[in-house]
Write a protein that holds these residues in place. Structure first.
Motif, PDB file in Angstrom:
ATOM      1  N   ASN A   1       0.646  -1.389   0.152  1.00  0.00           N
ATOM      2  CA  ASN A   1      -0.031   0.310   0.244  1.00  0.00           C
ATOM      3  C   ASN A   1       1.248   1.163  -0.288  1.00  0.00           C
TER       4      ASN A   1
ATOM      5  N   SER B   1      -4.065   4.770   0.782  1.00  0.00           N
ATOM      6  CA  SER B   1      -4.267   4.089   1.817  1.00  0.00           C
ATOM      7  C   SER B   1      -3.532   4.546   3.558  1.00  0.00           C
TER       8      SER B   1
ATOM      9  N   ASP C   1      -3.409  -2.202  -3.283  1.00  0.00           N
ATOM     10  CA  ASP C   1      -4.539  -0.808  -2.722  1.00  0.00           C
ATOM     11  C   ASP C   1      -4.569   0.015  -3.998  1.00  0.00           C
ATOM     12  N   SER C   2      -5.477   0.952  -4.616  1.00  0.00           N
ATOM     13  CA  SER C   2      -5.427   1.054  -5.953  1.00  0.00           C
ATOM     14  C   SER C   2      -4.528   2.056  -6.871  1.00  0.00           C
ATOM     15  N   SER C   3      -3.646   2.315  -6.109  1.00  0.00           N
ATOM     16  CA  SER C   3      -2.572   2.251  -6.896  1.00  0.00           C
ATOM     17  C   SER C   3      -1.611   1.427  -7.771  1.00  0.00           C
TER      18      SER C   3
ATOM     19  N   SER D   1      -6.948  -6.986  -4.881  1.00  0.00           N
ATOM     20  CA  SER D   1      -6.857  -5.549  -5.118  1.00  0.00           C
ATOM     21  C   SER D   1      -8.422  -4.770  -4.009  1.00  0.00           C
TER      22      SER D   1
ATOM     23  N   ALA E   1      -8.745  -2.323  -3.460  1.00  0.00           N
ATOM     24  CA  ALA E   1     -10.102  -0.635  -4.484  1.00  0.00           C
ATOM     25  C   ALA E   1     -10.476  -1.352  -5.783  1.00  0.00           C
ATOM     26  N   ARG E   2      -9.893  -0.167  -6.728  1.00  0.00           N
ATOM     27  CA  ARG E   2     -10.717  -1.047  -7.817  1.00  0.00           C
ATOM     28  C   ARG E   2      -9.226  -1.870  -8.522  1.00  0.00           C
TER      29      ARG E   2
ATOM     30  N   SER F   1      -5.759  -2.744  -9.468  1.00  0.00           N
ATOM     31  CA  SER F   1      -5.427  -1.882 -10.609  1.00  0.00           C
ATOM     32  C   SER F   1      -4.416  -2.538 -10.941  1.00  0.00           C
TER      33      SER F   1
ATOM     34  N   ASP G   1      -9.479  -9.802 -12.217  1.00  0.00           N
ATOM     35  CA  ASP G   1      -9.432  -8.475 -11.842  1.00  0.00           C
ATOM     36  C   ASP G   1      -7.818  -8.143 -12.437  1.00  0.00           C
TER      37      ASP G   1
END
Length: 434
Positions: A91, A96, A125-127, A153, A155-156, A158, A188
């Motif tokens: 993260n 985050s 995380d999303s990064s 992931s 979040a979205r 990544s 994903d």
């Protein structure tokens, strides 16, 4: 005074070099050791298998602190058994609030324990930076033979933002070197057909679980290749666009073990999207081959996109509607889903679902769990539903706003009637007021 001094000298070993103070200290130390021996406390002498068992329950940071207590505990900290299972948390502090695995620790793991790793997951995380860090670690796992790998992931997705070649290159390192991969979760991600062929070429005899929903670069031919070669598959999760009659027939062949769980995500990317139909004969073949398998389906469609579904009998056991679903579709569910065990409807609209709910109770004789969100059901129909299947309902989650009072029951007394037929105390769920 003399006598006391003599006694202390004798206690300290009979000499005079240490003096009375040293004798008293030594005496205290001896007494402490004797007390410890009597009580059986030998922390520095605990067997390593016990230390290993204790260390497995400690958070990583506490485990590192404990390793500094003594040499024996430090040796236990580096035992291979302690590093078979590890989760890399990657993260970026700026984006985050989650804790991250320290970079120095990652270097130590790669250097000293990469060949011990067997059950590995990456939580990012999303990064894009975190996803790249995960790929860098994967590309260094050349000396390990993983049994499970999960890319998560928080979040979205990544991983989808990485260059496809970079991700595939890192993942291929694991596929080629593992040889005994049994569980793979790569939702994903930009995994593609050629990389799945590498997976199959090296792990076809051991792969039992494959979860790869929302992988747009995989085609039905790619997933069919996995099904044709990996005869030991027990769990499979994928998007509906990868599901085909050929795939179900392949999973139903005699060379396959019995599939236990099949999860299908039916997701609409654009309003008005068209979906293909699976033949009833393909589902029938699957049920004949694996009569106890669970078919879990998640629907995230718009109301006008349900036309191809539930026209014929479908062996679905767990059914979740994440968006609004029409009365007509729920009516078809009651007619054509006889194996249904769990049903969740998040929204329906303003037309009561009385008839549909009663039909589901009549036809779905294995139903044991139901949840209703933004729907409407009359209190009388709901009580009738509970009368029909209350003896087998283990979960009944109904928002209070769903229930519409009528001439027989009001909101104040319906919980008594429902509780009577359930055989336990029941209340409708309340919407939080904050």
């Amino acid at each position: 005074m003399k006598r006391s001094l003599q006694g202390n000298e004798e206690e300290g070993g009979g000499g005079t070099s240490g003096g009375p103070q040293e004798g008293r200290k030594r005496s205290r130390k001896q007494r402490t050791e004797e007390k410890g021996e009597e009580e059986g406390v030998h922390w520095q002498c605990l067997p390593q298998e016990i230390l290993l068992h204790i260390f497995q329950y400690l958070p990583l940071l506490d485990r590192a602190y404990a390793s500094q207590v003594c040499r024996g505990w430090n040796q236990a900290f580096h035992m291979p058994e302690l590093w078979r299972c590890f989760e890399f948390e990657l993260n970026q502090p700026a984006s985050s609030y989650l804790k991250a695995t320290h970079p120095d620790l990652i270097k130590q793991i790669i250097k000293r324990h990469s060949n011990h790793l067997q059950y590995v997951s990456f939580k990012v995380d999303s990064s894009t930076e975190s996803a790249e860090a995960a790929c860098d670690i994967l590309s260094q796992l050349v000396n390990c033979s993983l049994k499970t790998l999960g890319l998560i992931s928080t979040a979205r997705p990544s991983f989808m933002e990485l260059p496809k070649s970079h991700f595939i290159s890192a993942l291929t390192v694991v596929f080629v070197n593992s040889k005994s991969l049994s569980s793979l979760k790569i939702d994903d991600t930009p995994v593609d057909d050629p990389s799945l062929k590498v997976l199959v070429a090296n792990n076809s005899d051991t792969l039992k679980l494959l979860k790869m929903s929302s992988c747009p670069h995989v085609s039905p031919a790619g997933i069919l290749c996995v099904a044709d070669q990996c005869h030991g598959l027990r769990e499979l999760a994928l998007n509906y666009h990868l599901l085909s009659d050929e795939l179900l027939i392949s999973l139903s062949s005699e060379k396959h073990v019995h599939l236990e769980h099949l999860r299908i995500d039916v997701v609409s990317e654009n309003p008005g999207q068209h979906f293909h139909t699976i033949k009833k004969s393909s589902w029938d073949a699957m049920v004949r081959h694996s009569p106890k398998f669970n078919l879990v389906m998640y629907f995230f469609l718009y109301e006008d996109e349900f036309s191809p579904f539930f026209r014929d009998e479908v062996p679905v056991t767990h059914l979740y509607f994440g968006r609004s679903v029409s009365k007509d579709v729920l009516g078809r569910v009651g007619l054509n889903c006889p194996r249904l065990v769990e049903l969740v409807v998040c929204a329906n609209g303003l037309r009561p679902l009385d008839e549909e709910l009663i039909r589901i109770a009549q036809r779905c004789t294995q139903l044991s769990a139901i949840g209703l969100g933004e729907c409407e059901v009359s209190c009388s129909a709901f009580v009738e539903f509970v009368k029909m299947c209350g003896d087998r309902l283990t979960q009944l989650s109904i928002m209070e706003e769903v229930l519409v009072p009528d001439h027989r029951y009001g909101l104040d007394d319906i919980h008594w009637e429902v509780s009577k037929h359930l055989g336990r105390v029941w209340f409708p769920d309340m919407m939080p007021t904050w």
